[in-house]
Scaffold this motif. Structure first.
Motif, PDB file in Angstrom:
ATOM      1  N   ASP A   2       0.818  -1.207   0.000  1.00  0.00           N
ATOM      2  CA  ASP A   2       0.000   0.000   0.000  1.00  0.00           C
ATOM      3  C   ASP A   2       0.851   1.257   0.000  1.00  0.00           C
ATOM      4  O   ASP A   2       0.353   2.348  -0.275  1.00  0.00           O
ATOM      5  N   SER A   3       2.138   1.112   0.315  1.00  0.00           N
ATOM      6  CA  SER A   3       3.067   2.234   0.247  1.00  0.00           C
ATOM      7  C   SER A   3       4.418   1.693  -0.205  1.00  0.00           C
ATOM      8  O   SER A   3       5.070   0.931   0.522  1.00  0.00           O
ATOM      9  N   ALA A   4       4.829   2.061  -1.393  1.00  0.00           N
ATOM     10  CA  ALA A   4       6.046   1.513  -1.987  1.00  0.00           C
ATOM     11  C   ALA A   4       7.291   1.940  -1.217  1.00  0.00           C
ATOM     12  O   ALA A   4       7.450   3.103  -0.862  1.00  0.00           O
ATOM     13  N   ASP A   5       8.143   0.982  -0.967  1.00  0.00           N
ATOM     14  CA  ASP A   5       9.450   1.230  -0.367  1.00  0.00           C
ATOM     15  C   ASP A   5      10.435   1.379  -1.528  1.00  0.00           C
ATOM     16  O   ASP A   5      10.648   0.419  -2.281  1.00  0.00           O
ATOM     17  N   PRO A   6      11.037   2.565  -1.715  1.00  0.00           N
ATOM     18  CA  PRO A   6      11.969   2.746  -2.831  1.00  0.00           C
ATOM     19  C   PRO A   6      13.104   1.722  -2.839  1.00  0.00           C
ATOM     20  O   PRO A   6      13.557   1.302  -3.906  1.00  0.00           O
ATOM     21  N   GLU A   7      13.525   1.276  -1.653  1.00  0.00           N
ATOM     22  CA  GLU A   7      14.575   0.256  -1.581  1.00  0.00           C
ATOM     23  C   GLU A   7      14.076  -1.077  -2.127  1.00  0.00           C
ATOM     24  O   GLU A   7      14.786  -1.782  -2.838  1.00  0.00           O
ATOM     25  N   ALA A   8      12.830  -1.433  -1.830  1.00  0.00           N
ATOM     26  CA  ALA A   8      12.251  -2.665  -2.370  1.00  0.00           C
ATOM     27  C   ALA A   8      12.138  -2.580  -3.889  1.00  0.00           C
ATOM     28  O   ALA A   8      12.425  -3.559  -4.592  1.00  0.00           O
ATOM     29  N   LEU A   9      11.753  -1.429  -4.397  1.00  0.00           N
ATOM     30  CA  LEU A   9      11.667  -1.257  -5.853  1.00  0.00           C
ATOM     31  C   LEU A   9      13.049  -1.422  -6.491  1.00  0.00           C
ATOM     32  O   LEU A   9      13.197  -2.079  -7.526  1.00  0.00           O
ATOM     33  N   ARG A  10      14.076  -0.840  -5.860  1.00  0.00           N
ATOM     34  CA  ARG A  10      15.452  -0.981  -6.361  1.00  0.00           C
ATOM     35  C   ARG A  10      15.862  -2.448  -6.366  1.00  0.00           C
ATOM     36  O   ARG A  10      16.455  -2.948  -7.332  1.00  0.00           O
ATOM     37  N   CYS A  11      15.547  -3.148  -5.290  1.00  0.00           N
ATOM     38  CA  CYS A  11      15.919  -4.560  -5.187  1.00  0.00           C
ATOM     39  C   CYS A  11      15.173  -5.419  -6.209  1.00  0.00           C
ATOM     40  O   CYS A  11      15.749  -6.343  -6.783  1.00  0.00           O
ATOM     41  N   LEU A  12      13.905  -5.128  -6.419  1.00  0.00           N
ATOM     42  CA  LEU A  12      13.159  -5.866  -7.439  1.00  0.00           C
ATOM     43  C   LEU A  12      13.774  -5.622  -8.812  1.00  0.00           C
ATOM     44  O   LEU A  12      13.974  -6.557  -9.588  1.00  0.00           O
ATOM     45  N   LEU A  13      14.103  -4.371  -9.115  1.00  0.00           N
ATOM     46  CA  LEU A  13      14.694  -4.066 -10.425  1.00  0.00           C
ATOM     47  C   LEU A  13      16.049  -4.744 -10.623  1.00  0.00           C
ATOM     48  O   LEU A  13      16.466  -4.971 -11.758  1.00  0.00           O
ATOM     49  N   ALA A  14      16.726  -5.091  -9.543  1.00  0.00           N
ATOM     50  CA  ALA A  14      17.989  -5.827  -9.668  1.00  0.00           C
ATOM     51  C   ALA A  14      17.748  -7.202 -10.276  1.00  0.00           C
ATOM     52  O   ALA A  14      18.665  -7.812 -10.828  1.00  0.00           O
ATOM     53  N   LEU A  15      16.516  -7.693 -10.209  1.00  0.00           N
ATOM     54  CA  LEU A  15      16.163  -8.997 -10.775  1.00  0.00           C
ATOM     55  C   LEU A  15      15.615  -8.889 -12.196  1.00  0.00           C
ATOM     56  O   LEU A  15      15.247  -9.893 -12.796  1.00  0.00           O
ATOM     57  N   GLN A  16      15.557  -7.680 -12.719  1.00  0.00           N
ATOM     58  CA  GLN A  16      15.010  -7.466 -14.064  1.00  0.00           C
ATOM     59  C   GLN A  16      15.757  -8.346 -15.063  1.00  0.00           C
ATOM     60  O   GLN A  16      16.982  -8.440 -15.003  1.00  0.00           O
ATOM     61  N   ASP A  17      15.066  -8.991 -15.942  1.00  0.00           N
ATOM     62  CA  ASP A  17      15.577  -9.896 -16.982  1.00  0.00           C
ATOM     63  C   ASP A  17      15.880 -11.303 -16.477  1.00  0.00           C
ATOM     64  O   ASP A  17      15.991 -12.225 -17.279  1.00  0.00           O
ATOM     65  N   GLN A  18      16.011 -11.493 -15.180  1.00  0.00           N
ATOM     66  CA  GLN A  18      16.468 -12.779 -14.655  1.00  0.00           C
ATOM     67  C   GLN A  18      15.591 -13.953 -15.068  1.00  0.00           C
ATOM     68  O   GLN A  18      16.103 -15.006 -15.400  1.00  0.00           O
TER      69      GLN A  18
END
Length: 177
Positions: free
Chosen positions: A150-166
């Motif tokens: 319900d409230s995005a954590d910018p650190e969580a978004l950064r960590c998710l993007l680290a998995l982009q393409d995986q």
């Protein structure tokens, strides 16, 4: 006869050892878990089909349209059947469900969109759009992975993007602006 100087293989050794190794959890990301959804078909269907996705809300994989969306901030809801194809290409999709408005959450998603990996055309490979159907105010999605909150954590978004393409079936593809 051609001779390779001894120093050349030694210089290349670190690069060769690094091939094939990825750090799925960058430092500081251990506290976030982005579980993989089960494998799903990546077949293309007609965009009028009602059989898109993998049954999750929001869908993270599955059958999808043959077209993709441009990677930008959209101000209207976009069909999941289309953005699922973006996910197949390794793009990130950021959705929000805020009928009363949530500019602070949208700003976090837009920042994450700008920080996504870029394609060969230098366009960030991610899109942002409203979606009144998601169960939370915010969803950040990669192929087979989702972060719902319900409230995005910018650190969580950064960590998710680290998995982009995986896990994407067709990773690394550029996206139209």
């Amino acid at each position: 006869m051609f001779r390779i100087p001894l120093a050349l293989p030694l210089l290349l050794l670190p690069s060769l050892l690094a091939c094939g190794t990825t750090d799925p959890q960058p430092q500081g990301c251990e506290r976030f878990e982005f579980a993989l959804a089960p494998e799903a078909s990546a077949l293309h269907v007609t965009c009028s089909s009602t059989s898109c996705g993998n049954g999750l809300n929001p869908p993270t994989a599955g059958r999808h349209c043959s077209s993709t969306l441009s990677c930008r901030v959209h101000d209207t809801e976009q069909p999941s059947c289309v953005w699922l194809h973006n996910l197949e290409h390794g793009h990130a999709v950021f959705l929000y469900n805020c009928p009363e408005g949530c500019p602070e959450e949208v700003a976090k998603l837009e920042e994450a969109q700008r920080s996504a990996r870029r394609g060969g055309n230098d366009v960030p490979r991610a899109l942002v759009a409203p979606d009144p159907n998601i169960p939370n105010r915010v969803a950040a999605i990669l192929w087979r992975r989702a972060y719902l909150t319900d409230s995005a954590d910018p650190e969580a978004l950064r960590c998710l993007l680290a998995l982009q393409d995986q896990d994407a079936p067709e990773p690394g593809l550029s996206c139209a602006p």
